[in-house]
Scaffold this motif. Structure first.
Motif, PDB file in Angstrom:
ATOM      1  N   ILE A  10       0.796  -1.214  -0.068  1.00 54.10           N
ATOM      2  CA  ILE A  10       0.214   0.095  -0.028  1.00 54.10           C
ATOM      3  C   ILE A  10       0.981   1.269   0.156  1.00 54.10           C
ATOM      4  O   ILE A  10       1.261   1.711   1.022  1.00 54.10           O
ATOM      5  N   PRO A  11       1.354   1.703  -0.993  1.00 55.85           N
ATOM      6  CA  PRO A  11       2.144   3.079  -1.140  1.00 55.85           C
ATOM      7  C   PRO A  11       1.131   4.184  -0.823  1.00 55.85           C
ATOM      8  O   PRO A  11      -0.202   4.024  -1.236  1.00 55.85           O
ATOM      9  N   GLY A  12       1.398   4.953   0.168  1.00 54.09           N
ATOM     10  CA  GLY A  12       0.491   6.030   0.496  1.00 54.09           C
ATOM     11  C   GLY A  12      -0.164   5.586   1.904  1.00 54.09           C
ATOM     12  O   GLY A  12      -1.400   6.095   2.058  1.00 54.09           O
ATOM     13  N   ALA A  13       0.573   4.824   2.493  1.00 52.41           N
ATOM     14  CA  ALA A  13      -0.196   4.378   3.727  1.00 52.41           C
ATOM     15  C   ALA A  13       0.607   4.992   5.004  1.00 52.41           C
ATOM     16  O   ALA A  13       0.495   4.083   6.114  1.00 52.41           O
ATOM     17  N   GLY A  36       5.829   4.835   1.716  1.00 55.66           N
ATOM     18  CA  GLY A  36       5.676   6.585   1.761  1.00 55.66           C
ATOM     19  C   GLY A  36       6.860   7.095   1.719  1.00 55.66           C
ATOM     20  O   GLY A  36       7.931   6.482   1.507  1.00 55.66           O
ATOM     21  N   ARG A  37       6.841   8.536   1.586  1.00 59.52           N
ATOM     22  CA  ARG A  37       8.041   9.279   1.328  1.00 59.52           C
ATOM     23  C   ARG A  37       8.916   9.456   2.555  1.00 59.52           C
ATOM     24  O   ARG A  37      10.096   9.249   2.470  1.00 59.52           O
ATOM     25  N   ILE A  57       8.821   5.169  -0.720  1.00 57.95           N
ATOM     26  CA  ILE A  57       8.375   5.524  -2.289  1.00 57.95           C
ATOM     27  C   ILE A  57       7.803   6.724  -2.195  1.00 57.95           C
ATOM     28  O   ILE A  57       7.273   7.355  -1.720  1.00 57.95           O
ATOM     29  N   ASP A  58       8.284   7.432  -3.434  1.00 52.77           N
ATOM     30  CA  ASP A  58       7.721   8.742  -3.686  1.00 52.77           C
ATOM     31  C   ASP A  58       6.961   8.427  -5.160  1.00 52.77           C
ATOM     32  O   ASP A  58       7.496   8.248  -6.052  1.00 52.77           O
ATOM     33  N   THR A  59       5.620   8.582  -5.039  1.00 49.18           N
ATOM     34  CA  THR A  59       4.771   7.933  -6.350  1.00 49.18           C
ATOM     35  C   THR A  59       4.756   9.095  -7.408  1.00 49.18           C
ATOM     36  O   THR A  59       4.270   8.937  -8.191  1.00 49.18           O
ATOM     37  N   THR A  60       5.234  10.266  -7.111  1.00 52.04           N
ATOM     38  CA  THR A  60       5.569  11.256  -8.185  1.00 52.04           C
ATOM     39  C   THR A  60       6.663  11.091  -8.899  1.00 52.04           C
ATOM     40  O   THR A  60       6.941  11.886  -9.885  1.00 52.04           O
TER      41      THR A  60
END
Length: 254
Positions: A10-13, A36-37, A57-60
């Motif tokens: 779950i990226p952004g968790a 997450g970043r 992780i940086d999803t941008t």
């Protein structure tokens, strides 16, 4: 998606819906990796929940997504569920020539390009698993717009149609596509939302979502009751009234 026995990324968790959903899914017997970043937040989550894993992780960033995907797949080869949770929401006024373009571009990068790049990074691996799921995250605002968040509405509408189309393309594979459609939930997505009387309490939202997954693991759209007002305005034939209610307008938009 079955409620237990999965390995889930779950990226952004690191906060809000993503974090609470990660904790709830872990409690149901899943191996969970949060992304997450901020490494400090990831460290706090792991310290408080040692059985949960974390990946920066940086999803941008396409490079960050590629690196994180390699790490997750290498360290957790049983991975069979990707939940594309990362998202931002900002107020914009497109009636003025300045001030909205940078925010709009950032919203598209995070909310639309991020999930697209994540799915691209994991789709080959997921198709090797006997039972896999991509869970996208749209919004009730994909179906009924909030006046002050045009780019957010548009990206979530795009996520809905992306989910519909990927489901068609992946129908002959082992990968299912489900779409989580939150209403307004009491988080810090925008200032004041946590305190809003219109926002659904976060714990109630998570409990209902987990119950929906448990009772209907093949659901294409995961909808708590509160989001159905937004989701089905057009189908009910009262779309204008629904838009007016959400934006505190009269039915003629005044």
């Amino acid at each position: 998606m079955h409620i237990s026995g999965n390995t889930i990324f779950i990226p952004g968790a690191t906060s809000g819906i993503g974090l609470e959903l990660a904790l709830a899914l872990h409690a149901k017997g899943n191996e969970v990796i949060v992304g997450g970043r901020r490494t400090d937040l990831l460290a706090q989550i792991v310290a408080a929940n040692p059985a949960i894993h974390a990946v920066q992780i940086d999803t941008t960033s396409p490079d960050s997504i590629s690196q994180a995907a390699h790490k997750v797949i290498t360290e957790h080869p049983e991975l069979n569920v990707l939940i594309t949770m990362s998202g931002i929401m900002h107020f914009e006024d497109w009636s003025k020539p300045e001030g909205f373009l940078a925010t709009a571009e950032a919203t598209v990068t995070t909310n639309l390009l991020g999930p697209i790049r994540l799915i691209a990074a994991f789709i080959e691996h997921l198709q090797t698993r006997p039972d896999a799921t991509i869970m996208t995250v749209s919004s009730g605002l994909a179906f009924t717009p909030l006046q002050v968040t045009p780019s957010y509405n548009a990206t979530k509408a795009a996520i809905h149609m992306l989910s519909e189309t990927l489901r068609l393309q992946l129908a002959g594979t082992t990968v299912k596509v489900s779409e989580l459609q939150p209403p307004s939930v009491a988080t810090d997505l925008v200032p004041g939302q946590r305190e809003s009387e219109f926002a659904m309490p976060l714990d109630e939202f998570i409990t209902e979502v987990i119950g929906l997954i448990e009772t209907n693991p093949d659901a294409r759209e995961i909808q708590v009751e509160r989001v159905k007002f937004l989701r089905y305005g057009e189908a009910r034939g009262d779309y204008d009234e629904t838009v007016a209610a959400v934006n505190h307008l009269d039915p003629h938009g005044k």
